[in-house]
Structure formats: C-alpha cells, structure tokens
Design a protein around this motif. Structure first.
Motif, mmCIF file in Angstrom:
data_model
loop_
_atom_site.group_PDB
_atom_site.id
_atom_site.type_symbol
_atom_site.label_atom_id
_atom_site.label_comp_id
_atom_site.label_asym_id
_atom_site.label_seq_id
_atom_site.Cartn_x
_atom_site.Cartn_y
_atom_site.Cartn_z
ATOM 1 N N LYS A 40 46.555 43.816 33.821
ATOM 2 C CA LYS A 40 45.709 43.850 32.625
ATOM 3 C C LYS A 40 44.479 42.952 32.744
ATOM 4 O O LYS A 40 43.894 42.591 31.743
ATOM 5 C CB LYS A 40 46.532 43.437 31.405
ATOM 6 C CG LYS A 40 47.607 44.442 31.048
ATOM 7 C CD LYS A 40 48.314 44.064 29.776
ATOM 8 C CE LYS A 40 49.385 45.074 29.436
ATOM 9 N NZ LYS A 40 50.112 44.729 28.219
ATOM 10 N N SER A 41 44.110 42.597 33.954
ATOM 11 C CA SER A 41 42.949 41.732 34.148
ATOM 12 C C SER A 41 41.659 42.520 33.971
ATOM 13 O O SER A 41 41.621 43.740 34.114
ATOM 14 C CB SER A 41 42.981 41.118 35.551
ATOM 15 O OG SER A 41 44.106 40.311 35.698
ATOM 16 N N LYS A 42 40.591 41.789 33.659
ATOM 17 C CA LYS A 42 39.272 42.405 33.505
ATOM 18 C C LYS A 42 38.576 42.363 34.869
ATOM 19 O O LYS A 42 38.112 41.320 35.312
ATOM 20 C CB LYS A 42 38.457 41.657 32.463
ATOM 21 C CG LYS A 42 39.077 41.752 31.093
ATOM 22 C CD LYS A 42 38.271 40.995 30.080
ATOM 23 C CE LYS A 42 38.967 41.117 28.732
ATOM 24 N NZ LYS A 42 38.386 40.288 27.720
ATOM 25 N N TYR A 43 38.509 43.522 35.509
ATOM 26 C CA TYR A 43 37.964 43.572 36.864
ATOM 27 C C TYR A 43 36.441 43.581 36.879
ATOM 28 O O TYR A 43 35.842 43.180 37.860
ATOM 29 C CB TYR A 43 38.482 44.822 37.591
ATOM 30 C CG TYR A 43 39.976 44.933 37.584
ATOM 31 C CD1 TYR A 43 40.764 43.960 38.170
ATOM 32 C CD2 TYR A 43 40.598 46.000 36.972
ATOM 33 C CE1 TYR A 43 42.131 44.051 38.157
ATOM 34 C CE2 TYR A 43 41.980 46.102 36.963
ATOM 35 C CZ TYR A 43 42.733 45.124 37.560
ATOM 36 O OH TYR A 43 44.089 45.210 37.545
ATOM 37 N N ARG B 299 51.361 41.362 37.976
ATOM 38 C CA ARG B 299 50.731 40.169 37.394
ATOM 39 C C ARG B 299 49.285 40.439 36.985
ATOM 40 O O ARG B 299 48.830 39.979 35.948
ATOM 41 C CB ARG B 299 50.800 39.026 38.410
ATOM 42 C CG ARG B 299 49.907 37.839 38.169
ATOM 43 C CD ARG B 299 50.247 37.114 36.884
ATOM 44 N NE ARG B 299 49.404 35.967 36.671
ATOM 45 C CZ ARG B 299 48.236 35.989 36.038
ATOM 46 N NH1 ARG B 299 47.756 37.105 35.577
ATOM 47 N NH2 ARG B 299 47.541 34.896 35.869
ATOM 48 N N PHE B 300 48.539 41.182 37.792
ATOM 49 C CA PHE B 300 47.120 41.403 37.543
ATOM 50 C C PHE B 300 46.828 42.765 36.933
ATOM 51 O O PHE B 300 45.694 43.237 36.973
ATOM 52 C CB PHE B 300 46.328 41.255 38.852
ATOM 53 C CG PHE B 300 46.269 39.840 39.335
ATOM 54 C CD1 PHE B 300 45.473 38.917 38.705
ATOM 55 C CD2 PHE B 300 47.024 39.433 40.416
ATOM 56 C CE1 PHE B 300 45.414 37.613 39.138
ATOM 57 C CE2 PHE B 300 46.977 38.127 40.863
ATOM 58 C CZ PHE B 300 46.170 37.210 40.219
ATOM 59 N N PRO C 185 40.341 38.509 39.993
ATOM 60 C CA PRO C 185 41.460 39.413 39.744
ATOM 61 C C PRO C 185 41.317 40.768 40.435
ATOM 62 O O PRO C 185 42.303 41.356 40.859
ATOM 63 C CB PRO C 185 41.461 39.589 38.224
ATOM 64 C CG PRO C 185 40.782 38.386 37.689
ATOM 65 C CD PRO C 185 39.768 38.020 38.734
ATOM 66 N N GLU D 274 35.124 39.601 36.209
ATOM 67 C CA GLU D 274 35.629 38.535 37.089
ATOM 68 C C GLU D 274 35.981 39.117 38.451
ATOM 69 O O GLU D 274 36.744 40.070 38.536
ATOM 70 C CB GLU D 274 36.872 37.900 36.475
ATOM 71 C CG GLU D 274 36.658 37.301 35.100
ATOM 72 C CD GLU D 274 37.967 36.843 34.480
ATOM 73 O OE1 GLU D 274 39.001 36.897 35.156
ATOM 74 O OE2 GLU D 274 37.935 36.443 33.312
#
Length: 62
Positions: free
Chosen positions: A25-28, A22-23, A34, A31
């Motif tokens: 492709k998150s911008k770590y 789920r996470f 995520p 933010e």
C-alpha cells in the motif's frame, strides 16, 4: 539439483512475499524507496518460484 536449491527457492519465495506484503500500500509515485523495495521483492519472488520449478523438474527427471 539437490535439496539445497529447493530450500533456497523456498527462502526466496518467503522473503519476497513478506516484502511485497509489507510494501503493498505504499505510494510509489511520490517516494522512490518503496517502489524500489517492491520491485526487489517481486524479482525475489519470481526468482524463487523459477528456482523452485527448475529444482523440482530436475529432481523429478533424475
């Protein structure tokens, strides 16, 4: 060790895999949420794998 440990290990692997997927492709960098969720997911995944390996090792040796 019994079947409950193997079941818990499989559940941890499933939950960790779903969260990591789920996470993925998150911008770590921008933010913090995520990144913390991904770290938790990977810890859950690795703990589940370790639990499953230890449970299978004790099950085979007994």
């Amino acid at each position: 060790m019994d079947w409950k440990m193997l079941l818990i290990g499989l559940a941890m692997i499933a939950a960790g895999s779903l969260l990591a997927w789920r996470f993925r492709k998150s911008k770590y960098g921008s933010e913090p949420g995520p990144g913390c969720a991904m770290a938790f997911a990977l810890l859950l995944l690795m703990t589940g794998v370790a639990t499953l390996v230890v449970g299978l090792m004790f099950r085979v040796s007994a």
